[in-house]
Enzyme design. Structure first.
Site, mmCIF file in Angstrom:
data_model
loop_
_atom_site.group_PDB
_atom_site.id
_atom_site.type_symbol
_atom_site.label_atom_id
_atom_site.label_comp_id
_atom_site.label_asym_id
_atom_site.label_seq_id
_atom_site.Cartn_x
_atom_site.Cartn_y
_atom_site.Cartn_z
ATOM 1 N N SER A 10 -36.862 -9.111 20.940
ATOM 2 C CA SER A 10 -35.943 -8.056 21.354
ATOM 3 C C SER A 10 -36.587 -6.985 22.229
ATOM 4 O O SER A 10 -35.892 -6.184 22.849
ATOM 5 C CB SER A 10 -35.325 -7.380 20.122
ATOM 6 O OG SER A 10 -36.319 -6.765 19.331
ATOM 7 N N GLY A 11 -37.910 -6.957 22.292
ATOM 8 C CA GLY A 11 -38.598 -5.977 23.130
ATOM 9 C C GLY A 11 -38.651 -6.405 24.592
ATOM 10 O O GLY A 11 -38.213 -7.492 24.953
ATOM 11 N N TYR A 12 -39.224 -5.541 25.428
ATOM 12 C CA TYR A 12 -39.297 -5.855 26.859
ATOM 13 C C TYR A 12 -40.178 -7.084 27.125
ATOM 14 O O TYR A 12 -39.814 -7.957 27.916
ATOM 15 C CB TYR A 12 -39.839 -4.657 27.644
ATOM 16 C CG TYR A 12 -38.891 -3.487 27.690
ATOM 17 C CD1 TYR A 12 -37.545 -3.661 28.011
ATOM 18 C CD2 TYR A 12 -39.332 -2.203 27.425
ATOM 19 C CE1 TYR A 12 -36.670 -2.593 28.052
ATOM 20 C CE2 TYR A 12 -38.471 -1.121 27.464
ATOM 21 C CZ TYR A 12 -37.140 -1.320 27.769
ATOM 22 O OH TYR A 12 -36.282 -0.251 27.809
ATOM 23 N N ILE A 13 -41.330 -7.150 26.468
ATOM 24 C CA ILE A 13 -42.201 -8.318 26.646
ATOM 25 C C ILE A 13 -41.512 -9.573 26.117
ATOM 26 O O ILE A 13 -41.543 -10.638 26.746
ATOM 27 C CB ILE A 13 -43.548 -8.108 25.937
ATOM 28 C CG1 ILE A 13 -44.391 -7.057 26.673
ATOM 29 C CG2 ILE A 13 -44.321 -9.426 25.830
ATOM 30 C CD1 ILE A 13 -44.990 -7.523 27.971
ATOM 31 N N CYS A 142 -52.146 -5.019 29.264
ATOM 32 C CA CYS A 142 -51.818 -4.872 30.687
ATOM 33 C C CYS A 142 -52.864 -4.050 31.443
ATOM 34 O O CYS A 142 -53.369 -4.473 32.489
ATOM 35 C CB CYS A 142 -50.428 -4.260 30.845
ATOM 36 S SG CYS A 142 -50.161 -2.702 29.973
ATOM 37 N N ASN A 297 -46.804 -4.924 34.676
ATOM 38 C CA ASN A 297 -47.271 -4.881 33.284
ATOM 39 C C ASN A 297 -46.525 -5.839 32.368
ATOM 40 O O ASN A 297 -47.051 -6.262 31.333
ATOM 41 C CB ASN A 297 -47.170 -3.458 32.727
ATOM 42 C CG ASN A 297 -45.764 -2.908 32.809
ATOM 43 O OD1 ASN A 297 -45.249 -2.664 33.897
ATOM 44 N ND2 ASN A 297 -45.124 -2.695 31.670
#
Length: 330
Positions: A10-13, A142, A297
């Site tokens: 659910s996170g950006y990554i 990153c 990133n």
């Protein structure tokens, strides 16, 4: 087909991992997990993934050849026992990136110190041969990726470097806090971490350089730029020769131009890609080397590098599913 599961999608990554894996010709996504969004369609959290027929699950009884742990720092070491031996594991947290001494210095107590040495540090440009044989991979941070790749050609020749980092809002993840809302985050050049940034540990481990970070949050959504300074008697021709080691690397671009829009690295020109752009200059008067390193990133600094590691582990073409040029203009 390689069956892949993303834990903490659910996170950006996690979202970027799902996006890249969904377009990969040799991958079938077998599970995307989230306790908070269990049962919801993935586009309810990641709108860009609409039309993917995937739902978040909190059922961890899935079949996978590779498991990506896209969970917050400190979580992987708590859940790693649930997955070891069932599949290849690529951990995108910081839990297994560095030695125990460095971890305790920068993070604190480690709950699974006996497993740290079992992980390979997943920076392909340096550890490709070890990655090929790995069962457990620790995906680099990153900031660390950008700085290590710029500094590595100087390993053994310098002891210290000053690193100025400009980072985007997505680097902080999807946490909800006042500092990240638009009126507070927009138009900032905010000193985020003036010293002792955790990614220094990875740089110290991989380059043997005491790289002293000062990190600024700037008004970008994704991307970062590292500017690195140290003293050395050299010249620009010799500096260029040091980067010959990267000329055959598929995702490293040397940027050193006398004309055009981009004379030196700028994160604007890597967004959406797995590239890292590295450049340099030399101040003869002060005998100061100045290096520049820019990447996205969320891709080369996260999900893209994880997929690159997966390709290597499974004997696929390293660039498979990652041959995307940067988005421009953005």
């Amino acid at each position: 087909m390689i069956k892949a599961a993303v834990i903490g999608a659910s996170g950006y990554i996690g979202g970027e991992l799902v996006r890249l894996l969904a377009m990969h010709p040799e991958v079938e996504i077998s599970a995307v997990t989230s306790r908070r969004y269990n049962g919801k369609k993935i586009h309810k959290v990641h709108p860009n993934l609409r039309k993917l027929n995937l739902r978040f699950t909190n059922n961890y009884n899935f079949d996978a050849d590779v498991i990506f742990l896209a969970v917050p720092h400190g979580t992987s070491m708590k859940i790693i026992d649930d997955y070891i031996g069932s599949a290849k594991i690529i951990d995108l947290s910081a839990d297994f990136r560095v030695t125990l001494n460095l971890y305790e210095e920068y993070y604190g107590e480690h709950l699974k110190p006996e497993l740290i040495s079992d992980f390979v540090y997943g920076l392909p440009e340096i550890h490709r041969e070890e990655i090929k044989k790995a069962e457990l991979i620790a995906n680099p941070g990153c900031n660390a990726t950008a700085v290590i790749l710029a500094l590595y050609p100087f390993k053994g020749e310098i002891g210290e470097a000053i690193v100025d980092l400009k980072v985007s809002s997505s680097a902080g993840g999807r946490r909800e806090n006042v500092a990240s809302i638009h009126p507070e985050r927009s138009n900032v050049v905010r000193v985020y971490k003036p010293s002792h940034h955790r990614h220094e540990a990875e740089v110290k481990q991989e380059t043997k350089v005491n790289a002293q970070f000062t990190v600024h949050s700037v008004d970008l959504i994704r991307g970062l730029l590292a500017t690195i300074y140290f003293k050395m008697e050299t010249n620009e021709k010799e500096l260029y020769k040091r980067y010959f080691r990267y000329l055959k690397e598929p995702f490293v671009r040397i940027v050193k131009e006398k004309e055009g829009l981009q004379k030196l690295p700028d994160p604007k020109y890597v967004i959406g890609s797995n590239f890292v752009d590295i450049g340099f200059t030399y101040d003869e008067k002060s005998q100061r080397v100045i290096l520049f390193s820019a990447l996205d990133n969320l891709i080369k600094g996260g999900a893209g590098q994880a997929v690159q590691n997966m390709n290597i582990v499974f004997g696929l073409e390293e660039t498979l599913g990652l041959n995307y040029l940067p988005v421009y203009p953005i």
